[in-house]
Design a protein around this motif. Structure first.
Motif, short mmCIF file in Angstrom:
data_model
loop_
_atom_site.label_atom_id
_atom_site.label_comp_id
_atom_site.label_asym_id
_atom_site.label_seq_id
_atom_site.Cartn_x
_atom_site.Cartn_y
_atom_site.Cartn_z
N GLU A 44 0.84 -1.20 0.00
CA GLU A 44 0.00 0.00 0.00
C GLU A 44 0.88 1.25 0.00
N THR A 45 1.94 1.24 0.80
CA THR A 45 2.85 2.38 0.86
C THR A 45 3.52 2.62 -0.50
N ALA A 46 3.82 1.53 -1.21
CA ALA A 46 4.47 1.64 -2.53
C ALA A 46 3.48 1.97 -3.64
N GLY A 47 2.20 2.05 -3.32
CA GLY A 47 1.19 2.38 -4.32
C GLY A 47 0.72 1.19 -5.15
N LYS A 48 1.08 -0.01 -4.73
CA LYS A 48 0.68 -1.22 -5.47
C LYS A 48 -0.71 -1.69 -5.08
N LEU A 49 -1.18 -1.29 -3.91
CA LEU A 49 -2.54 -1.57 -3.45
C LEU A 49 -3.19 -0.27 -3.01
N PRO A 51 -5.71 1.94 -0.51
CA PRO A 51 -6.04 1.80 0.92
C PRO A 51 -7.24 0.87 1.14
N GLU A 52 -8.24 0.95 0.27
CA GLU A 52 -9.43 0.10 0.41
C GLU A 52 -9.08 -1.38 0.22
N GLU A 53 -8.27 -1.69 -0.80
CA GLU A 53 -7.84 -3.08 -1.01
C GLU A 53 -7.05 -3.59 0.19
N SER A 54 -6.19 -2.74 0.70
CA SER A 54 -5.37 -3.11 1.87
C SER A 54 -6.26 -3.39 3.07
N TYR A 55 -7.20 -2.50 3.30
CA TYR A 55 -8.12 -2.67 4.42
C TYR A 55 -8.89 -3.98 4.31
N LEU A 56 -9.41 -4.26 3.13
CA LEU A 56 -10.20 -5.48 2.95
C LEU A 56 -9.36 -6.74 3.13
N GLN A 57 -8.13 -6.72 2.65
CA GLN A 57 -7.26 -7.88 2.82
C GLN A 57 -6.91 -8.09 4.29
N ILE A 58 -6.59 -7.00 4.99
CA ILE A 58 -6.26 -7.12 6.41
C ILE A 58 -7.47 -7.55 7.22
N SER A 60 -9.89 -9.46 6.19
CA SER A 60 -10.05 -10.88 5.93
C SER A 60 -9.05 -11.71 6.74
N LEU A 61 -7.81 -11.25 6.79
CA LEU A 61 -6.80 -11.94 7.60
C LEU A 61 -7.17 -11.93 9.08
N TRP A 62 -7.72 -10.80 9.55
CA TRP A 62 -8.12 -10.68 10.94
C TRP A 62 -9.24 -11.66 11.27
N LYS A 63 -10.21 -11.78 10.36
CA LYS A 63 -11.30 -12.73 10.57
C LYS A 63 -10.77 -14.16 10.63
N ASP A 64 -9.80 -14.48 9.78
CA ASP A 64 -9.19 -15.81 9.80
C ASP A 64 -8.49 -16.06 11.13
N LEU A 65 -7.79 -15.05 11.64
CA LEU A 65 -7.09 -15.20 12.92
C LEU A 65 -8.09 -15.39 14.06
N LYS A 66 -9.16 -14.62 14.06
CA LYS A 66 -10.20 -14.77 15.09
C LYS A 66 -10.83 -16.15 15.02
N ARG A 67 -11.05 -16.65 13.80
CA ARG A 67 -11.64 -17.97 13.62
C ARG A 67 -10.70 -19.05 14.19
N SER A 68 -9.41 -18.91 13.93
CA SER A 68 -8.47 -19.89 14.45
C SER A 68 -8.44 -19.86 15.98
N LYS A 69 -8.53 -18.66 16.56
CA LYS A 69 -8.56 -18.53 18.02
C LYS A 69 -9.77 -19.25 18.59
#
Length: 91
Positions: A44-49, A51-58, A60-69
């Motif tokens: 995201e900092t490099a302009g390859k993603l 902010p919205e794409e970054s937010y959505l990906q993070i 999704s990762l957060w939901k996966d981590l919560k699910r594993s917990k």
């Protein structure tokens, strides 16, 4: 990939907490989460993603981590020292 590049890209720190198989697995999941978030932030900092794409990906990762917990039974409802995950608002 070589072993050196694997170590550099997927470095796992030694676990020093209370040992249970569930905690060890969650620690590994948590380290993977932080590594992926770091990559997303860099992209995201490099302009390859965007902010919205970054937010959505993070998110999704957060939901996966919560699910594993939850699947590992960490922070069970009967433990008064752990906050209730249902009190968090999800978007």
């Amino acid at each position: 990939m070589s072993k050196q590049s694997d170590f550099f890209l997927y470095n796992n720190n030694r676990y020093n907490g209370e040992f249970t198989p569930e905690y060890l697995i969650f620690n590994s999941n948590l380290q993977e989460f932080t590594q992926k978030v770091s990559y997303i932030c860099s992209l995201e900092t490099a302009g390859k993603l965007t902010p919205e794409e970054s937010y959505l990906q993070i998110k999704s990762l957060w939901k996966d981590l919560k699910r594993s917990k939850k699947l590992l039974g960490i922070g069970a409802k009967d433990d008064p020292n752990h906050p209730d995950d249902t009190s968090e608002q999800e978007e």
